[in-house]
Design a protein around this motif. Structure first.
Motif, PDB file in Angstrom:
ATOM      1  N   GLU A  93     -41.568  37.436 -24.089  1.00 52.68           N
ATOM      2  CA  GLU A  93     -41.666  37.209 -22.806  1.00 52.68           C
ATOM      3  C   GLU A  93     -42.769  38.285 -22.157  1.00 52.68           C
ATOM      4  O   GLU A  93     -42.254  39.444 -22.485  1.00 52.68           O
ATOM      5  N   VAL A  94     -43.638  38.265 -21.422  1.00 52.54           N
ATOM      6  CA  VAL A  94     -44.015  39.211 -20.620  1.00 52.54           C
ATOM      7  C   VAL A  94     -44.328  39.088 -19.298  1.00 52.54           C
ATOM      8  O   VAL A  94     -44.539  37.880 -18.531  1.00 52.54           O
ATOM      9  N   ASN A  95     -44.339  40.138 -18.329  1.00 51.94           N
ATOM     10  CA  ASN A  95     -44.443  39.802 -17.039  1.00 51.94           C
ATOM     11  C   ASN A  95     -44.954  41.283 -16.237  1.00 51.94           C
ATOM     12  O   ASN A  95     -45.143  42.207 -17.026  1.00 51.94           O
ATOM     13  N   ALA A 171     -35.182  40.237 -27.013  1.00 52.22           N
ATOM     14  CA  ALA A 171     -34.274  40.606 -28.411  1.00 52.22           C
ATOM     15  C   ALA A 171     -33.505  39.271 -28.316  1.00 52.22           C
ATOM     16  O   ALA A 171     -33.255  38.998 -29.832  1.00 52.22           O
ATOM     17  N   GLU A 172     -33.002  38.566 -27.424  1.00 51.39           N
ATOM     18  CA  GLU A 172     -32.236  37.446 -27.495  1.00 51.39           C
ATOM     19  C   GLU A 172     -32.954  36.350 -28.084  1.00 51.39           C
ATOM     20  O   GLU A 172     -32.949  35.459 -29.051  1.00 51.39           O
ATOM     21  N   LEU A 173     -34.288  36.063 -27.731  1.00 50.40           N
ATOM     22  CA  LEU A 173     -35.312  35.192 -27.939  1.00 50.40           C
ATOM     23  C   LEU A 173     -35.709  35.215 -29.419  1.00 50.40           C
ATOM     24  O   LEU A 173     -35.894  34.335 -30.297  1.00 50.40           O
ATOM     25  N   ASN A 174     -35.784  36.430 -30.209  1.00 48.08           N
ATOM     26  CA  ASN A 174     -36.035  36.751 -31.390  1.00 48.08           C
ATOM     27  C   ASN A 174     -34.934  36.787 -32.338  1.00 48.08           C
ATOM     28  O   ASN A 174     -34.893  37.358 -33.513  1.00 48.08           O
ATOM     29  N   ASN A 175     -33.557  36.743 -31.725  1.00 44.13           N
ATOM     30  CA  ASN A 175     -32.431  36.832 -32.443  1.00 44.13           C
ATOM     31  C   ASN A 175     -32.221  38.255 -33.140  1.00 44.13           C
ATOM     32  O   ASN A 175     -31.841  38.184 -34.581  1.00 44.13           O
ATOM     33  N   VAL A 176     -32.264  39.252 -32.582  1.00 44.18           N
ATOM     34  CA  VAL A 176     -32.161  40.518 -33.037  1.00 44.18           C
ATOM     35  C   VAL A 176     -31.226  41.390 -32.045  1.00 44.18           C
ATOM     36  O   VAL A 176     -31.047  40.854 -30.803  1.00 44.18           O
TER      37      VAL A 176
END
Length: 302
Positions: A93-95, A171-176
């Protein structure tokens, strides 16, 4: 672009979409924008449109697409409009609170990973690495390293709370698992623990180089993460190198992404600080872009 009252064939809309952007972007880039949005908003790829040329946009979809088109005309980055981008094979995600990850930074991550593979192959008993990413932004470096070196402990620092909020989501999105720390590195006296790898892609664009920066970057991406004063362009590198002298492990390694015009200055800085095995590398565009080094033996350190 006219506001169409009824549905419209996607292929027809595509032609007009590209035409309206070619005064700002080249046709290939405008076309790539179209297909990126098509996949995100309608889950269709280029091949789907080729096989089903009869596909339509509804009136409501045209309204959405026209809104995106107007923002692209203002040179707002496509990644911000979609709220996401890809980096080292992962989704992020970027903003507006974080820089959009660049391909050159992927090269830096690849260098670190290849170095780690060599270490592991030469010494299979090596335990998990402890890694620190300074100025993490979206978390792209830290998260990519954590994903590809699952045995590692990864920490990441940033001065921006908003950036860290985005990095946490990624980090949550990529499960790390990454430990994120809100900290001003320029005000840090000690990192409190030892790291095997310290990496940073800090602000390095001098104000005198602003004219080289594309308008879509200059007007939209966070200046806090981009620019440094002309009279002290290496301020972050010097500070991080000082911390590395105290907090890099015996065989640890320091990696930086750097300003392409300051390769020699970076080598001089690291040599004066007694770093060893200094290696400067070019990016895919042939620019001096990344550098690595080792600390001297611990008994000889300051």
């Amino acid at each position: 672009m006219n506001r169409y009252p009824n549905k419209m064939k996607i292929k027809e809309y595509r032609t007009q979409f590209i035409q309206e952007l070619t005064s700002i972007y080249d046709a290939g880039e405008a076309e790539s924008f179209f297909y990126l949005i098509l996949e995100e908003k309608k889950q269709l790829k280029r091949i789907d449109l080729a096989l089903r040329p009869e596909l339509d946009f509804s009136e409501e979809e045209i309204v959405v697409w026209n809104s995106i088109l107007e923002q692209l005309k203002k040179e707002i980055p496509i990644q911000y409009l979609l709220g996401k981008t890809s980096f080292y094979g992962l989704d992020f995600e970027v903003n507006e609170s974080v820089l959009i990850p660049r391909p050159e930074t992927e090269e830096l991550v690849d260098w670190i990973l290849s170095t780690n593979r060599i270490i592991q192959e030469s010494n299979p008993e090596t335990s998990g690495l402890k890694i620190l990413d300074i100025g993490t932004g979206s978390g792209c470096i830290a998260i990519s390293l954590a994903k590809n070196i699952p045995s590692s402990q990864v920490y990441a620092i940033d001065v921006s709370e908003r950036a860290l909020a985005t990095a946490n989501k990624n980090a949550e999105l990529n499960n790390v698992n990454v430990t994120f720390i809100n900290q001003n590195i320029l005000e840090t006296q000690d990192l409190k623990q030892q790291f095997d790898i310290i990496v940073s892609n800090p602000p390095y664009v001098r104000n005198l180089e602003k004219e080289e920066i594309k308008k879509n970057v200059l007007d939209n991406e966070p200046h806090l993460a981009l620019f440094v004063e002309d009279n002290d362009a290496l301020i972050f590198y010097r500070k991080i190198a000082e911390l590395a002298q105290k907090n890099l492990s015996e065989k640890g390694q320091l990696f930086f992404e750097i300003n392409q015009y300051l390769g020699k200055e970076m080598i001089d800085l690291l040599e004066k600080m007694n770093f060893k095995k200094i290696e400067l590398r070019k990016d895919i565009y042939g620019n001096d872009r990344m550098i690595s080094c080792h600390c001297e033996e611990r008994s000889n350190r300051i």
